[in-house]
Design a protein around this motif. Structure first.
Motif, PDB file in Angstrom:
ATOM      1  N   GLY A 177       0.801  -1.214   0.000  1.00 22.93           N
ATOM      2  CA  GLY A 177       0.000   0.000   0.000  1.00 22.93           C
ATOM      3  C   GLY A 177       0.836   1.268   0.000  1.00 22.93           C
ATOM      4  O   GLY A 177       0.498   2.246  -0.679  1.00 22.93           O
ATOM      5  N   ALA A 263      -5.961  -9.498   0.868  1.00 22.63           N
ATOM      6  CA  ALA A 263      -7.047  -9.700   1.839  1.00 22.63           C
ATOM      7  C   ALA A 263      -6.450  -9.805   3.235  1.00 22.63           C
ATOM      8  O   ALA A 263      -6.705 -10.765   3.959  1.00 22.63           O
ATOM      9  CB  ALA A 263      -7.822 -10.953   1.468  1.00 22.63           C
ATOM     10  N   ALA A 293       0.503 -10.232  -8.959  1.00 17.80           N
ATOM     11  CA  ALA A 293       1.752  -9.778  -9.592  1.00 17.80           C
ATOM     12  C   ALA A 293       2.308 -10.866 -10.519  1.00 17.80           C
ATOM     13  O   ALA A 293       2.907 -10.555 -11.558  1.00 17.80           O
ATOM     14  CB  ALA A 293       2.776  -9.427  -8.519  1.00 17.80           C
TER      15      ALA A 293
END
Ligand SMILES: NC(=O)c1ccc[n+]([C@@H]2O[C@H](COP(=O)([O-])OP(=O)(O)OC[C@H]3O[C@@H](n4cnc5c(N)ncnc54)[C@H](OP(=O)(O)O)[C@@H]3O)[C@@H](O)[C@H]2O)c1
Length: 355
Positions: A177, A263, A293
């Motif tokens: 993130g 998740a 990815a």
């Protein structure tokens, strides 16, 4: 070189959240490599949430389940100590799933799937990869590894947000993130991060250039998200699911894109976390796109070259959270899942030797 190898093995399958007692430390004699094998010494271990999935007794797309008594599988950067392979020389730095141990003996040319073990996404991929010269070893486990690749392809190959659009990133102070948010900022987007504490939110805004950051524990998460994105969210880069994704779904712009990267809410708690607001996707004609990815390995060179340039220029900062030593390994992993880490949680075991 040591004559024995210290290892952390899976003692029990975790019941929901992982605990230290799920692992046992052992020591076994170090064996020499045979023809085609290399002996490597682990330098850096990655604390990757994916490892929690391998501890359950269920096949995962990302790899076969561990057996009880197996060394815990873990991405690592290591140095070749002894080589019986023409492909690697002693002293080289390599990356692979070398596990929670000081040393590993691996087939230099082995590929996932060779032995019939289930690793759907990885079938055919090499088990050992060379760390490119000039790359700081630990970066190969974060920005120049899967975290960086996922953040890059999610934003630049799938969502492609336009300047001025609103991008919300969940687990925004985490390994993936924190990179996704900064990439969205380089694209000229308005970037809103959701993270687990006021201190993390402060860091996102002050150090990483997020426009707004919101504490996921706030009772007013939904209201704050609406205030931060008054015209709705154009892109959600989601690594969390659960309540945080639900809050995002409640404020989508029309034709929003929801990138489903991870998740962590389910992985960290060891139990499925519901997402209740999917009706919003219909009302807003949104697209939900799960991705990995590994599906973009043909873009790896482009992604890692660009990311390396951004890191070098300071455009992107790499948040790292380092624990040290063999004894620290299980707790480093456990409290990363619980939210104690900022950026990429790594364990440093040793420095490379020069020859
Ligand atoms: N699709 C792909 O190719 C790909 C690639 C890399 C990672 N992933 C997935 O993305 C997810 C994140 O991986 P990562 O390596 O970037 O790890 P990460 O974000 O660094 O994970 C640790 C962080 O998760 C957050 N967290 C824990 N419980 C949470 C909850 N209930 N709700 C929201 N956040 C919670 C905590 O931060 P806060 O307390 O600050 O929220 C913690 O610091 C994982 O599920 C991983 O498997 C997918």
């Amino acid at each position: 070189m040591d004559s024995s190898n210290r290892q952390w093995k899976l003692a029990h399958r975790p019941h929901r959240q992982v605990r230290q007692r799920d692992f046992v430390a052992t020591s076994s004699p170090l064996r020499s490599p045979e023809d085609g094998e290399i002996l490597v010494r682990n330098l850096w271990l990655s604390c990757a949430p994916q490892m929690r999935e391998w501890m359950d007794d269920a096949p995962q797309a990302s790899g076969p389940p561990l057996g009880i008594g197996d060394v815990v599988r873990c991405p690592a950067v290591a140095q070749v100590v002894e080589s019986r392979s023409e492909h690697y020389a002693a002293g080289e730095l390599v990356k692979g799933l070398f596990g929670w141990q000081q040393y590993a003996v691996v087939g230099a040319q082995a590929r996932w799937g060779d032995d019939g073990a289930l690793a759907r996404e990885w079938t055919g991929l090499p088990r050992v990869q060379r760390v490119p010269t000039g790359v700081q070893p630990r970066l190969a486990l974060s920005v120049l590894g899967t975290n960086g690749l996922a953040a890059y392809v999610g934003l630049l190959k799938i969502a492609r947000p336009r300047p001025g659009q609103c991008v919300v990133v969940t687990s925004a102070a985490g390994a993936t993130g924190s990179l996704a948010g900064q990439i969205a900022r380089t694209l000229g987007c308005r970037v809103v991060g959701i993270a687990g504490s006021a201190a993390k939110c402060d860091l996102l805004v002050r150090q990483l250039g997020f426009d707004v950051a919101i504490d996921r524990h706030s009772d007013e998460l939904v209201e704050q998200l609406h205030a931060a994105c008054p015209d709705g969210i154009d892109v959600v880069f989601d690594t969390a699911q659960g309540a945080v994704l639900d809050a995002c779904l409640s404020n989508l712009a029309k034709h929003a894109q929801v990138l489903m990267c991870g998740a962590i809410a389910t992985v960290a708690s060891g139990t499925a976390q519901p997402v209740l607001g999917l009706m919003n996707a219909i009302w807003k004609r949104a697209s939900l796109r799960g991705f990995s990815a590994y599906e973009f390995l043909d873009k790896e060179t482009e992604a890692l070259t660009t990311l390396a340039r951004w890191v070098e220029s300071g455009e992107i900062k790499v948040l790292e959270d380092v624990r040290r030593g063999f004894d620290a390994i299980p707790l480093a992993f456990i409290d990363m899942l619980a939210g104690a880490s900022v950026g990429k949680r790594l364990v440093h075991l040793a420095d490379p030797t020069t020859r």
